[in-house]
Scaffold this motif. Structure first.
Motif, PDB file in Angstrom:
ATOM      1  N   PHE A 151       0.846  -1.192   0.000  1.00 54.80           N
ATOM      2  CA  PHE A 151       0.000   0.000   0.000  1.00 54.80           C
ATOM      3  C   PHE A 151       0.891   1.256   0.000  1.00 54.80           C
ATOM      4  O   PHE A 151       0.699   2.188  -0.791  1.00 54.80           O
ATOM      5  CB  PHE A 151      -0.874  -0.047   1.257  1.00 54.80           C
ATOM      6  CG  PHE A 151      -2.147   0.746   1.204  1.00 54.80           C
ATOM      7  CD1 PHE A 151      -2.527   1.480   0.089  1.00 54.80           C
ATOM      8  CD2 PHE A 151      -3.002   0.741   2.311  1.00 54.80           C
ATOM      9  CE1 PHE A 151      -3.713   2.200   0.074  1.00 54.80           C
ATOM     10  CE2 PHE A 151      -4.190   1.453   2.305  1.00 54.80           C
ATOM     11  CZ  PHE A 151      -4.547   2.189   1.188  1.00 54.80           C
ATOM     12  N   LYS A 154       2.801   1.681  -3.277  1.00 57.78           N
ATOM     13  CA  LYS A 154       1.920   2.203  -4.320  1.00 57.78           C
ATOM     14  C   LYS A 154       1.772   3.722  -4.201  1.00 57.78           C
ATOM     15  O   LYS A 154       1.768   4.439  -5.207  1.00 57.78           O
ATOM     16  CB  LYS A 154       0.556   1.514  -4.193  1.00 57.78           C
ATOM     17  CG  LYS A 154      -0.295   1.595  -5.436  1.00 57.78           C
ATOM     18  CD  LYS A 154      -1.514   0.683  -5.272  1.00 57.78           C
ATOM     19  CE  LYS A 154      -2.655   1.174  -6.147  1.00 57.78           C
ATOM     20  NZ  LYS A 154      -3.891   0.429  -5.884  1.00 57.78           N
ATOM     21  N   SER A 155       1.693   4.197  -2.973  1.00 60.43           N
ATOM     22  CA  SER A 155       1.564   5.650  -2.786  1.00 60.43           C
ATOM     23  C   SER A 155       2.847   6.369  -3.190  1.00 60.43           C
ATOM     24  O   SER A 155       2.807   7.453  -3.777  1.00 60.43           O
ATOM     25  CB  SER A 155       1.193   5.976  -1.335  1.00 60.43           C
ATOM     26  OG  SER A 155       2.295   5.821  -0.466  1.00 60.43           O
ATOM     27  N   ASP A 158       3.087   6.576  -6.847  1.00 60.13           N
ATOM     28  CA  ASP A 158       2.074   7.514  -7.332  1.00 60.13           C
ATOM     29  C   ASP A 158       2.528   8.965  -7.146  1.00 60.13           C
ATOM     30  O   ASP A 158       2.590   9.733  -8.107  1.00 60.13           O
ATOM     31  CB  ASP A 158       0.774   7.249  -6.563  1.00 60.13           C
ATOM     32  CG  ASP A 158      -0.439   7.901  -7.199  1.00 60.13           C
ATOM     33  OD1 ASP A 158      -0.312   9.033  -7.709  1.00 60.13           O
ATOM     34  OD2 ASP A 158      -1.517   7.282  -7.176  1.00 60.13           O
ATOM     35  N   ASN A 159       2.841   9.344  -5.918  1.00 64.75           N
ATOM     36  CA  ASN A 159       3.246  10.730  -5.626  1.00 64.75           C
ATOM     37  C   ASN A 159       3.961  10.768  -4.282  1.00 64.75           C
ATOM     38  O   ASN A 159       3.322  10.728  -3.234  1.00 64.75           O
ATOM     39  CB  ASN A 159       2.010  11.629  -5.601  1.00 64.75           C
ATOM     40  CG  ASN A 159       2.367  13.102  -5.458  1.00 64.75           C
ATOM     41  OD1 ASN A 159       3.407  13.450  -4.902  1.00 64.75           O
ATOM     42  ND2 ASN A 159       1.512  13.961  -5.962  1.00 64.75           N
ATOM     43  N   VAL A 162       3.019  13.428  -1.607  1.00 65.37           N
ATOM     44  CA  VAL A 162       1.806  13.124  -0.842  1.00 65.37           C
ATOM     45  C   VAL A 162       2.116  12.071   0.221  1.00 65.37           C
ATOM     46  O   VAL A 162       1.700  12.195   1.377  1.00 65.37           O
ATOM     47  CB  VAL A 162       0.670  12.644  -1.766  1.00 65.37           C
ATOM     48  CG1 VAL A 162      -0.520  12.170  -0.958  1.00 65.37           C
ATOM     49  CG2 VAL A 162       0.263  13.750  -2.722  1.00 65.37           C
ATOM     50  N   ARG A 280      -8.635  -2.951 -10.209  1.00 68.10           N
ATOM     51  CA  ARG A 280      -7.425  -2.537 -10.909  1.00 68.10           C
ATOM     52  C   ARG A 280      -6.184  -2.984 -10.155  1.00 68.10           C
ATOM     53  O   ARG A 280      -6.212  -3.157  -8.960  1.00 68.10           O
ATOM     54  CB  ARG A 280      -7.382  -1.019 -11.012  1.00 68.10           C
ATOM     55  CG  ARG A 280      -8.388  -0.435 -11.964  1.00 68.10           C
ATOM     56  CD  ARG A 280      -8.599   1.026 -11.624  1.00 68.10           C
ATOM     57  NE  ARG A 280      -7.314   1.682 -11.404  1.00 68.10           N
ATOM     58  CZ  ARG A 280      -6.718   2.426 -12.305  1.00 68.10           C
ATOM     59  NH1 ARG A 280      -7.264   2.606 -13.464  1.00 68.10           N
ATOM     60  NH2 ARG A 280      -5.586   3.002 -12.027  1.00 68.10           N
ATOM     61  N   ASN A 281      -5.112  -3.134 -10.965  1.00 66.97           N
ATOM     62  CA  ASN A 281      -3.806  -3.385 -10.361  1.00 66.97           C
ATOM     63  C   ASN A 281      -3.758  -4.614  -9.469  1.00 66.97           C
ATOM     64  O   ASN A 281      -3.119  -4.617  -8.425  1.00 66.97           O
ATOM     65  CB  ASN A 281      -3.355  -2.178  -9.539  1.00 66.97           C
ATOM     66  CG  ASN A 281      -3.064  -1.000 -10.427  1.00 66.97           C
ATOM     67  OD1 ASN A 281      -2.443  -1.162 -11.458  1.00 66.97           O
ATOM     68  ND2 ASN A 281      -3.514   0.172 -10.043  1.00 66.97           N
TER      69      ASN A 281
ATOM     70  N   GLN B  89      -3.975  17.155  -4.140  1.00 65.56           N
ATOM     71  CA  GLN B  89      -3.058  16.121  -4.615  1.00 65.56           C
ATOM     72  C   GLN B  89      -3.555  14.752  -4.180  1.00 65.56           C
ATOM     73  O   GLN B  89      -3.033  14.150  -3.241  1.00 65.56           O
ATOM     74  CB  GLN B  89      -1.656  16.361  -4.074  1.00 65.56           C
ATOM     75  CG  GLN B  89      -0.873  17.412  -4.834  1.00 65.56           C
ATOM     76  CD  GLN B  89       0.597  17.342  -4.510  1.00 65.56           C
ATOM     77  OE1 GLN B  89       0.982  17.325  -3.349  1.00 65.56           O
ATOM     78  NE2 GLN B  89       1.428  17.291  -5.532  1.00 65.56           N
ATOM     79  N   LEU B  91      -3.893  10.710  -4.497  1.00 66.08           N
ATOM     80  CA  LEU B  91      -3.128   9.620  -5.104  1.00 66.08           C
ATOM     81  C   LEU B  91      -4.029   9.063  -6.197  1.00 66.08           C
ATOM     82  O   LEU B  91      -5.111   8.548  -5.917  1.00 66.08           O
ATOM     83  CB  LEU B  91      -2.776   8.565  -4.055  1.00 66.08           C
ATOM     84  CG  LEU B  91      -1.828   9.085  -2.963  1.00 66.08           C
ATOM     85  CD1 LEU B  91      -1.819   8.163  -1.757  1.00 66.08           C
ATOM     86  CD2 LEU B  91      -0.421   9.267  -3.521  1.00 66.08           C
ATOM     87  N   HIS B  92      -3.592   9.199  -7.458  1.00 66.29           N
ATOM     88  CA  HIS B  92      -4.506   8.989  -8.579  1.00 66.29           C
ATOM     89  C   HIS B  92      -4.878   7.536  -8.833  1.00 66.29           C
ATOM     90  O   HIS B  92      -5.930   7.251  -9.382  1.00 66.29           O
ATOM     91  CB  HIS B  92      -3.918   9.608  -9.853  1.00 66.29           C
ATOM     92  CG  HIS B  92      -4.037  11.096  -9.863  1.00 66.29           C
ATOM     93  ND1 HIS B  92      -5.218  11.739 -10.126  1.00 66.29           N
ATOM     94  CD2 HIS B  92      -3.149  12.072  -9.587  1.00 66.29           C
ATOM     95  CE1 HIS B  92      -5.042  13.042 -10.047  1.00 66.29           C
ATOM     96  NE2 HIS B  92      -3.782  13.278  -9.714  1.00 66.29           N
ATOM     97  N   ASP B  93      -3.983   6.633  -8.457  1.00 70.18           N
ATOM     98  CA  ASP B  93      -4.268   5.226  -8.731  1.00 70.18           C
ATOM     99  C   ASP B  93      -5.135   4.588  -7.645  1.00 70.18           C
ATOM    100  O   ASP B  93      -5.355   3.391  -7.652  1.00 70.18           O
ATOM    101  CB  ASP B  93      -2.957   4.430  -8.847  1.00 70.18           C
ATOM    102  CG  ASP B  93      -2.189   4.842 -10.076  1.00 70.18           C
ATOM    103  OD1 ASP B  93      -2.816   5.388 -11.002  1.00 70.18           O
ATOM    104  OD2 ASP B  93      -0.963   4.632 -10.111  1.00 70.18           O
ATOM    105  N   MET B  94      -5.572   5.404  -6.705  1.00 67.24           N
ATOM    106  CA  MET B  94      -6.356   4.874  -5.589  1.00 67.24           C
ATOM    107  C   MET B  94      -7.700   5.578  -5.504  1.00 67.24           C
ATOM    108  O   MET B  94      -7.810   6.763  -5.815  1.00 67.24           O
ATOM    109  CB  MET B  94      -5.611   5.110  -4.275  1.00 67.24           C
ATOM    110  CG  MET B  94      -4.268   4.456  -4.175  1.00 67.24           C
ATOM    111  SD  MET B  94      -3.599   4.775  -2.533  1.00 67.24           S
ATOM    112  CE  MET B  94      -1.942   4.107  -2.731  1.00 67.24           C
ATOM    113  N   GLU B  98      -9.287   4.558  -0.483  1.00 70.67           N
ATOM    114  CA  GLU B  98      -7.910   4.108  -0.267  1.00 70.67           C
ATOM    115  C   GLU B  98      -7.008   5.277   0.125  1.00 70.67           C
ATOM    116  O   GLU B  98      -6.125   5.132   0.971  1.00 70.67           O
ATOM    117  CB  GLU B  98      -7.361   3.440  -1.535  1.00 70.67           C
ATOM    118  CG  GLU B  98      -7.906   2.045  -1.781  1.00 70.67           C
ATOM    119  CD  GLU B  98      -7.381   1.470  -3.089  1.00 70.67           C
ATOM    120  OE1 GLU B  98      -7.812   1.963  -4.153  1.00 70.67           O
ATOM    121  OE2 GLU B  98      -6.542   0.560  -3.048  1.00 70.67           O
ATOM    122  N   LEU B 144     -12.546   6.825  -8.387  1.00 73.75           N
ATOM    123  CA  LEU B 144     -11.171   7.277  -8.581  1.00 73.75           C
ATOM    124  C   LEU B 144     -11.162   8.800  -8.694  1.00 73.75           C
ATOM    125  O   LEU B 144     -12.102   9.403  -9.236  1.00 73.75           O
ATOM    126  CB  LEU B 144     -10.587   6.657  -9.853  1.00 73.75           C
ATOM    127  CG  LEU B 144     -10.244   5.175  -9.753  1.00 73.75           C
ATOM    128  CD1 LEU B 144      -9.851   4.632 -11.124  1.00 73.75           C
ATOM    129  CD2 LEU B 144      -9.105   4.954  -8.765  1.00 73.75           C
TER     130      LEU B 144
END
Ligand SMILES: Nc1ncnc2c1ncn2[C@@H]1O[C@H](COP(=O)(O)OP(=O)(O)OP(=O)(O)O)[C@@H](O)[C@H]1O
Ligand SMILES: [Mg+2]
Lengths: 283, 249
Positions: A151, A154-155, A158-159, A162, A280-281, B89, B91-94, B98, B144
């Protein structure tokens, strides 16, 4: 039969190696362009040790340790710096590795290391070991994906800004991913050395690093099944077809380009869209 | 009143631009302080100094009396700061759920080893759902970010910051992007949090709501502190009025 065993062993080692890069690049989003250097570190460590009569199985953890040690060194210098610095540093490591090994007589220099002793496991035993290690790391990867570590990775992928604002110690997690990935690459290297029983420095340079990255991207960056599949196929094609071997870099680059253009999430993405399965993923 | 945050004489320069100049501010336990000032006054920059994203050229920031110089962003967050950002901001994939769940689980994410040993997310997801409902976007929990309008993402930022259970909640224009009704609901929520004891520093351009809910105001203009005190008095200050009329003209 011997030929099939050779192919399967090559496949298993490549799967393990590709999954080790997937842990760093796929899970945590840190692109490495020099991953073959860690394969090489493990390979040379294990080969020199078995040549000095250390039992092969004992060299596996030692190969993992030397590769991870180099991983920590590279990681500490580059992971604290921002985003894409790792790609550049690791590329440098790939060239440095080949350059340095070539100069060292005790590493066989230009000629490489030959006469690596057999493992004592027999060809089938060695194949079973390679498959078991690849399967075990695939299972571990799938577990990590489900855990809070996955988890967090993944964050970060992503960014990372953040992630920091959510209290995540980003450099530490990146280093953890890098250490696991490089240690496993070291184990793959130990298998590699005793599979081919000959090492040449050029086998661990930039081209091999790009090839393994191609496997990860073609398979679908982050997808354990996709990467394992791509590594299995792409590793034996050059052995089965001479023309693939002759034009390896060209063909793999073209494949890489086609994937990024038409299916950026790789084979795993293609399959997912085809089946329209679950969340997804995953996978 | 115990002091939570103390900003002492902070100056930030970006090249030739002085974004913050000699800012000082003290926030006590349980306070709700409105932080206002015209565009470009250096409000967001000061927030970034507090969270450690921007390093000041001068001055220091203390959290509960401890100087945070050289503390990483994540360390500050774990010590009790949380920021809902002006520029969202996600988290785009979540999914939104999440996004918030990851923040709720900060206990599990404290170190790589801890995070590796935990897989269950059920409890954290329940809390995250509650938080999303609380900011009024419970229905969008599984969507999303890319599919949602700004107003949803602004509120997700607030839910995600709340999920960290901070000692000091930093909100950078949480009402922007919301319609009048949604803005009022968000302001009510902020006031309610404050009543429950949450310490809050609120940057906001919506003066009507700020004046309605904040007992104390801090005003910055051109990077310089202009006024700090009780809301009615600050709003009556001619210098504050001039800064705002000047910005409007
Ligand atoms: N990273 C940066 N690099 C250069 N200049 C910056 C940077 N961040 C902010 N500035 C400048 O610093 C000044 C203050 O900006 P800041 O965003 O802090 O203002 P603000 O009060 O939050 O404004 P707004 O109300 O519009 O959000 C502006 O002149 C801005 O252009
Ligand atoms: Mg701002």
């Amino acid at each position: 039969m011997a030929y099939e065993i050779t192919l399967l062993t090559t496949m298993a080692i490549s799967v393990l190696f590709a999954l080790s890069l997937n842990f760093i690049s796929g899970f945590c989003g840190q692109i490495s362009l020099g991953h073959a250097a860690f394969l090489g570190t493990g390979a040379y460590t294990s080969a020199l040790l078995t040549k000095a009569s250390v039992p092969f199985l004992l060299t596996l953890p030692l190969a993992a340790m030397t590769a991870a040690l180099l991983g920590v060194l590279v990681g500490l210098t580059s992971l604290r710096v921002r985003h894409d610095f790792l790609a550049i540093t690791t590329m440098g490591v790939a060239f440095l590795f080949v350059g340095i090994v070539r100069q060292q007589d005790f590493l066989g220099g230009e000629i490489g290391v030959s006469g690596i002793p057999p493992t004592g496991l027999g060809r089938v035993g060695f194949l079973i070991l390679a498959i078991s290690l690849a399967a075990a790391f695939a299972a571990f990867s799938l577990y990590v994906r489900r855990s809070w570590m996955g988890f967090v990775f993944k964050s970060i992928a992503d960014n990372e800004d953040v992630a920091r604002l959510l209290g995540i110690d980003v450099p530490r997690y990146k280093l953890a991913a890098f250490v696991v990935g490089t240690a496993v690459a070291g184990v793959a290297g130990a298998l590699y050395a005793h599979h081919f029983r000959f090492l040449a420095p050029d086998s661990f340079g930039f081209i091999e690093s790009v090839s393994v990255l191609a496997m990860v991207i073609v398979g679908g960056i982050g997808s354990v099944w996709g990467v394992a599949f791509a590594a299995a196929i792409l590793s034996v094609l050059p052995l089965m077809f001479q023309f693939v071997n002759d034009f390896k870099l060209l063909l793999y680059s073209a494949l890489l380009f086609a994937m990024m253009r038409f299916s950026p999430d790789g084979v795993a993405g293609l399959v997912r869209r085809f089946l329209v399965t679950g969340p997804r993923n995953r996978g | 009143m115990a002091e939570i945050l103390s900003i002492e004489d902070v100056t930030v320069r970006f090249g030739g631009v002085t974004a913050v100049s000699g800012a000082s501010l003290s926030i006590g336990q349980g306070e709700l302080i409105g932080f206002i000032g015209p565009n470009g006054a250096g409000k967001t920059t000061l927030m970034r100094v507090i969270t450690g994203v921007v390093q000041p050229q001068q001055g220091r920031v203390l959290l509960a009396g401890r100087d945070m110089a050289n503390w990483s962003v994540s360390r500050r967050v774990r010590a009790g700061l949380a920021l809902a950002q002006q520029i969202v901001q996600p988290l785009h994939d979540m999914s939104l759920l999440e996004n918030v769940t990851l923040a709720v689980g900060m206990r599990h994410t404290a170190s790589p080893l801890l995070s590796l040993l935990h897989t269950a997310r059920g409890r954290e997801q329940t809390v995250a759902r509650e938080l999303l409902a609380r900011v009024g976007i419970g229905d969008a929990a599984d969507a999303l970010p890319a599919t949602l309008p700004l107003g949803f993402l602004k509120r997700m930022e607030v839910a995600r910051a709340l999920a960290l259970q901070p000692k000091l909640l930093l909100l950078d224009e949480p009402l922007a992007g919301l319609n009048q009704q949604e803005a009022r609901a968000m302001a009510d929520l902020i006031a309610e949090l404050s009543r429950q004891g949450q310490t809050i520093l609120l940057i906001e351009h919506n003066l009507r709501e700020v004046i309605r809910i904040c007992p104390t105001l801090y005003v910055q203009d051109n990077g310089k502190p202009l006024a700090f005190g009780q809301t009615q008095q600050v709003m009556a200050d001619p210098a504050v009025r001039r800064a705002y009329l000047g910005a409007a003209a």
